[in-house]
Scaffold this motif. Sequence first.
Motif, PDB file in Angstrom:
ATOM      1  N   THR A  94      78.898  34.436  40.567  1.00  0.00           N
ATOM      2  CA  THR A  94      78.173  35.139  41.633  1.00  0.00           C
ATOM      3  C   THR A  94      77.800  34.182  42.755  1.00  0.00           C
ATOM      4  O   THR A  94      78.012  34.472  43.934  1.00  0.00           O
ATOM      5  N   GLU A  95      77.261  33.028  42.393  1.00  0.00           N
ATOM      6  CA  GLU A  95      76.819  32.068  43.404  1.00  0.00           C
ATOM      7  C   GLU A  95      77.987  31.483  44.194  1.00  0.00           C
ATOM      8  O   GLU A  95      77.855  31.193  45.383  1.00  0.00           O
ATOM      9  N   HIS A  96      79.127  31.305  43.529  1.00  0.00           N
ATOM     10  CA  HIS A  96      80.293  30.744  44.213  1.00  0.00           C
ATOM     11  C   HIS A  96      81.175  31.825  44.830  1.00  0.00           C
ATOM     12  O   HIS A  96      82.235  31.510  45.392  1.00  0.00           O
ATOM     13  N   GLN A  97      80.751  33.079  44.687  1.00  0.00           N
ATOM     14  CA  GLN A  97      81.461  34.221  45.281  1.00  0.00           C
ATOM     15  C   GLN A  97      82.924  34.273  44.849  1.00  0.00           C
ATOM     16  O   GLN A  97      83.845  34.460  45.655  1.00  0.00           O
TER      17      GLN A  97
END
Length: 339
Positions: free
Chosen positions: A96-99
């Motif tokens: 999620t954070e690194h998309q």
Amino acid sequence: MSVDVFQLTIHYLALDEQQAPQIRERQALIPTNAQVCHLLEQLHLSYNGKPAKGYARFSSDKSPLMQESMELWLQQPDDFMQLAKTATAELVKQLTEHQLAESGYLLISHYRYLATDYLLLCLLGSKEHFSVTAELDLAAAKHLDIARMQLAARIDLTEYQLNREHPHAISFIRGRAGRKVADFFLDFLGCEEGSDAKENSKQMLSSVEEYLSAAEFDPAEKSQVRQQVYQYCEEQSKQGQDVVLKELSEAMDPDDQHGFLHYCAEQQLAVAEQFPVEVKSLKPLVKFSGAGAGVSVSFEQKHLGERVVYDPQQDILTIRGVPPNLKDQLQRFLTGSSQ
């Protein structure tokens, strides 16, 4: 079979309408049988065959979650599902954070291959295939797409337990996305990048050529040594093992097994005593290749001076015995042009 599987679980990672990852977790270990062992053997060999791998060690500057969870599991091996649960939650968080919009089957396993224990974490896609039943009806099913494994990390537990600071006990596949995937895995595992297989391989290649130039070998002997170096490194890579400088020196010259080792020490060459190898970087040992201005040429070094002759004065490369498939294309083209 050379693989012993101790613990294995698989979770499913899906994407919702907003492309956010959603996990469907398995609640128990998968029973071990011959089929499971065969799967892990295929995964192990496929992972070893991936050319673009990074190497790392746990870092105090990153999240300690994965290392702490693994240490707890090593103390209490029966609590593998808790380790898998922690790894799954951290994977979703980092994706999620690194998309990174990834989906598939998250496989986490502790297994042994040739006396070395590993912890493998990989996200596998699936592929639909068709079969014909005994009644000649079509049936469709999905299978794990092992060949396209791109998101995977593996910890050499044997090396790690001997040395928590080992620079390449942890490895990961860099994948096609390059730096973005590397950053993802480093954050996911709580690691910092350690040994660089590509740079180590290039340094070793340079040192071998320097040694061959200084040693009293004739051209045929030099070619043989290069072949031996390449074969040793290729075999180590296939087994998922590091290149060991002492073993490499022994493989290079049976009559002087410590020759290369002593040369590196005397000349203070920056060759590590043990390092992961990138076989792709060692191709110049056994093959000439080049491309430019619409022409691409590649041939094994052993053919130079025999099937392939280079005249440096006129800058002409002569090839005797054109490969059959190329010859066929040329003849068809020439026949068509004359008609």
